[in-house]
Design an enzyme around this catalytic site. Structure first.
Site, short mmCIF file in Angstrom:
data_model
loop_
_atom_site.label_atom_id
_atom_site.label_comp_id
_atom_site.label_asym_id
_atom_site.label_seq_id
_atom_site.Cartn_x
_atom_site.Cartn_y
_atom_site.Cartn_z
N SER A 84 -2.22 4.40 -7.30
CA SER A 84 -3.59 4.60 -6.86
C SER A 84 -3.69 4.95 -5.38
O SER A 84 -4.53 4.43 -4.66
CB SER A 84 -4.38 3.30 -7.13
OG SER A 84 -5.76 3.54 -7.08
N CYS A 113 -5.11 13.21 -2.02
CA CYS A 113 -5.73 14.30 -1.28
C CYS A 113 -5.67 14.09 0.23
O CYS A 113 -5.98 14.99 0.99
CB CYS A 113 -7.19 14.45 -1.70
SG CYS A 113 -7.37 14.69 -3.48
N ARG A 129 -12.77 -3.64 -17.12
CA ARG A 129 -14.20 -3.98 -17.05
C ARG A 129 -14.84 -4.01 -18.44
O ARG A 129 -15.76 -4.77 -18.69
CB ARG A 129 -14.94 -2.98 -16.15
CG ARG A 129 -14.51 -3.05 -14.69
CD ARG A 129 -15.47 -2.31 -13.78
NE ARG A 129 -15.54 -0.88 -14.04
CZ ARG A 129 -14.79 0.04 -13.46
NH1 ARG A 129 -13.87 -0.31 -12.55
NH2 ARG A 129 -14.94 1.32 -13.75
N ASP A 131 -4.08 15.78 -14.59
CA ASP A 131 -3.48 17.09 -14.39
C ASP A 131 -2.63 17.58 -15.55
O ASP A 131 -2.37 18.78 -15.67
CB ASP A 131 -2.57 17.07 -13.13
CG ASP A 131 -3.36 16.97 -11.85
OD1 ASP A 131 -4.61 16.97 -11.91
OD2 ASP A 131 -2.73 16.88 -10.78
N PRO A 145 -3.30 10.02 -32.83
CA PRO A 145 -4.57 9.31 -32.59
C PRO A 145 -4.45 8.06 -31.72
O PRO A 145 -5.45 7.62 -31.17
CB PRO A 145 -5.05 8.93 -34.01
CG PRO A 145 -4.15 9.60 -34.97
CD PRO A 145 -2.96 10.15 -34.25
#
Lengths: 564, 564
Positions: free
Chosen positions: A38, A42, A21, A283, A276
């Site tokens: 994706s 949970c 985006r 997690d 860098p």
């Protein structure tokens, strides 16, 4: 600009979507070693429990849909096996074709997640013993549960996921036992709040073995014998290991990236690693705790998603947005109850040497005169002088998540207990009372800080000095239904007329059912020449639950709190 | 010290209880002109509707119970008819014994509340026309409803209480019509959000007459004919007037106390009136609005209760605690839906000359893959430069009150839209998603403020320039089910390949179902040489509701918002 992202679940996929985006022309490659990207991590326990019926609902995106929507090159079944930071390349291996190849990057994002801990116990790799972390684990457990003859489950570890698994297996009709090595469920919570939920779990018919270590597993006659540290054993058809996760830092370590004391990848406030050109999210990272300043993980989906967004912003625009850290807000549904925490429980604040005062209050989920109201319990910990709110724990039914969210928003913005008192909530009878339980928590804390109310805690009751007078200010009917042994009963409404029955020279500990009448009684006594008067925080309701929890542990007290 | 309190409901009773806790030796007298003290005002509609079955549940305290618990002299059925500030006395009259007497005070607290507005309409005092403010009103309405032949109700005024009455009368089986003089229900809300709930009310079979004045009532043949401004009439068996309340300042005015522009008793930040020995709390006072600084009322139980506590603290300790004012958080259950507001709606900010940007977003009450998730809508208004959150409105089902409470807590503490984006909520699938709707509202506002997203509003659609291209980026199946007329349909996932079909020189207004895909499409276009690209805030979902509301009003648009 070419971005390579390692890991395609919460943090990785979120980073990729935001990157696209922000920059339509960038080249974005995601490597995901599993089959899916994706997906709804949970939701896994709930699909096993058939609360979620359609497996497809968990698979939010596919490589193809992610490609068409975000023009991102998603390579599933492909593990990155090495990073060459000097050459800005990674080595990847496809598990389907066995092809090994290199991919260059301008900027690399590590989102490898965490893996479930499997302690090195004898027999742990035997049949019927599972961990749950991804869709494949879920499929394996579900298939096993339905493979025939699976009646008894043992869940090892009573953390958030362990409890969800226990509930879901129970929902399928299995006999469920939970084994937890410490003396309470949900170790991030304080003992009292955990105790409320323990009672509920036991009432649902789940066996709870607390303070109980597992020493080994033995497979025989088609079942698993879970050997306990005390010599007992529990026979099971399926065992779920849910004893926590560890950050997956293998790639980062091999690439020479800095990792920290808590075992996570070290990042700066812009989520940039010691290289860098390499950022990390989710997690696998560690980050300073807002209360202690010490680095630690947050194994939570919310922070991972927020980090993804911030990481992308920093990659595209050059370190423009700081990640503020996580207050570790967490919640879990446990059968009909809900329980959660934001901030750091009192016991953990104490361990870190952070002084705090605890207050426990109960209140209705909504107006008591409107049907369906249930009591919920709020336990807060706050700084002694400033009143800064350090943590909140809530247990109850309807409206528990609401109070926790409000408390979290106040903790997160460095609010105080005075903010709780002033909080202007949305009130109509189906939703709250004119004074919300959050307000009540603030009022009581204000009373404590100002010295108007001295409190004592359930665990102090068994350690009272011999000559302390216990005073039950509930009605005689309530007193007769059960109270703390050896208490004198004077209802608060009669107290002013019966002051002469009380010894002015002795310490007096007052209790009522929830704490309000106790406070009124305390105010009367404190203004009538009684100098050593304490009110039991959380009232008889909390003490009873606390006592039950201690009884189950065969302990006299939990040792969690210090006397006031 | 002798305290006299006039008014024994929320503010008055709360002040008395706190006074007693602060000062055991004080003399406290409450005068209450009605029969009851400290009753559950907000529960009255639900007892009429038989949602609350036991009348006693509304009567939280009696004069006797208040006496024994708080040692307070409560005189019900006793109206204070005059205050003599110079002599520090009040004159009281008992309506039962007709006795008139004086009572002295050291400090006086005014908590007289407000009375319902009864506009001077022809026939308003006839049989069958009621207002609802106290227990006696409730009893009268309930008795009338059950007096036989009561089938049709007209509720005049679609504010919070009006809607509760409409729902409760409908619950009893009555045919219910609502008449509201402005063009939307719930006047404190913006048009769009009210429109969502209007649709729901109509779907429940309640007739809604908006933009409709009442001119007179005529009683004939045992029924009331409600005459409307447009010449029509509605026949009813019972009429509930619910057109607002006015502060009861009669005593204050007669005693020479200062009242203000909004008609309330003027108090300073310590809730002290222009007479230093007289304090005032509750519906009768006015107080600076936190956004405009202009004084105004808050006819709300929450603020009244909080004021009572603060007033008592200031009386006992001498002006130690400031009342911070009210952000007017309010909520109402409307059949299956919930809707509420905190802060000042955009239209009212505009009236006050406060610049604000509006954004409307939709999100799931909890994770979409977990059963029972429903969409809820959040509309925020925020300051253009700082991003300070000025108001939030939420409409939906489960979890609506939760989001409103969180947003209220952030508004109250002068938070910004960035605080919404950072908000670390309690997430597990039954309670939220990894990105809560509150986060989404913040993310979108951040995108608007940074210029990444230009928005346009539903009311702008009918005013677009002739050559604007409307672009529907949903799937063809969604497009076929209904869309904004004359839109071109290019699904977002095909957009990159079909850019050549779009005119680079025309203004393009994109929409999808809720706004997310529209935003993705906008990002693609903005980065591909299209300079005038707007995304429809709230998507087709909001536009459809908006259109329906305009259609019902026979209006082309509502005129609420200015084009972006």
């Amino acid at each position: 600009m070419k971005y390579v992202i390692i890991g395609g679940v919460a943090g990785g996929a979120g980073t990729a979507a935001r990157l696209r985006r922000m920059d339509e022309t960038a080249e974005i490659v995601i490597f995901e070693k599993g089959k899916y990207i994706s997906y709804a991590n949970c939701g896994l326990p709930y699909y096993i429990g058939e609360v979620i019926k359609e497996r497809d609902k968990l698979l939010i995106q596919t490589a193809a849909s992610f490609k068409s929507r975000f023009n991102t090159d998603v390579r599933v079944n492909t593990e990155v096996t090495a990073i060459q930071p000097a050459e800005k390349k990674v080595t990847a291996k496809c598990s389907v074709t066995a092809e090994v190849y290199e991919e260059s990057y301008d900027k690399l994002v590590l989102a490898p997640g965490a893996f479930p801990v499997r302690p090195p116990l004898l027999g742990i790799d035997g049949e019927g013993i599972f961990t749950l972390r991804n869709v494949s684990d879920m499929d394996a457990i579900k298939q096993y549960v339905h493979s025939g003859g699976i009646r008894r489950a043992v869940v090892i570890g009573a953390g958030f996921v362990g409890l969800e698994m226990a509930e879901n297996l129970h929902h399928l009709g299995l006999e469920v036992s939970i084994v937890e090595k410490v003396s309470q469920i949900l170790p991030p919570l304080d003992f009292n709040i955990a105790a409320i939920v323990q009672q509920h779990i036991r009432a649902k018919g789940v066996r709870l073995y607390l303070d109980t270590a597992v020493s080994a597993f033995e497979r025989q006659d088609g079942e698993v014998s879970v050997k306990l540290g005390n010599g007992d054993s529990i026979e099971a058809d399926i065992v779920i290991m849910s004893v926590g996760v560890r950050p997956d830092t293998r790639l980062a370590l091999a690439a020479g990236l800095e990792t920290g004391k808590s075992g996570g990848i070290v990042v700066n406030e812009f989520l940039q690693t010691s290289d860098p050109d390499i950022y990390a999210v989710g997690d696998a990272i560690e980050f300073p705790n807002p209360f202690t300043g010490k680095p630690g993980p947050a194994y939570l989906a919310g922070p991972a998603n927020k980090q993804g967004r911030i990481c992308a912003n920093n990659l595209v625009a050059g370190n423009v947005q700081k990640y503020p850290g996580s207050i570790s807000t967490a919640i879990v549904k446990v059968f009909d109850m809900t329980v959660g925490i934001a901030g750091m429980a009192s016991k953990n604040l104490q361990k870190e040497g952070i002084r705090n005062i605890v207050s426990t209050t109960h209140g209705g989920s909504h107006a008591g005169y409107y049907p369906g109201a249930r009591q919920l319990t709020i336990q807060i910990a706050f700084a002694p002088v400033s009143g800064r709110l350090l943590s909140a724990q809530v247990a109850g039914y309807e409206g528990t998540d609401k109070r926790l969210d409000v408390l979290a928003s106040i903790i997160q913005r460095n609010g105080t207990v005075y903010d709780l008192a002033e909080f202007e909530h949305a009130y109509a009878p189906p939703f709250s009372s004119a004074k919300d339980p959050v307000n009540i928590a603030g009022f009581v804390a204000d009373n404590i800080l100002s010295g108007r109310m001295k409190v004592i805690y359930p665990c102090d009751i068994s350690r009272l000095e011999e000559d302390t007078l216990l005073l039950d200010v509930r009605s005689p009917a309530e007193h007769d239904r059960g109270g703390i042994p050896d208490a004198l009963n004077i209802p608060v409404d009669e107290l002013r007329d019966r002051l002469h029955q009380l010894p002015a020279d002795r310490k007096i500990v007052i209790y009522c059912q929830v704490g309000l009448r106790g406070y009124l009684a305390q105010r009367i006594l404190m203004q009538s020449g009684f100098s050593r008067v304490y009110n039991l925080s959380g009232g008889y309701r909390l003490w009873e639950i606390y006592q039950e929890a201690c009884y189950q542990l065969q302990a006299e007290d939990c040792g969690c709190f210090q006397p006031a």
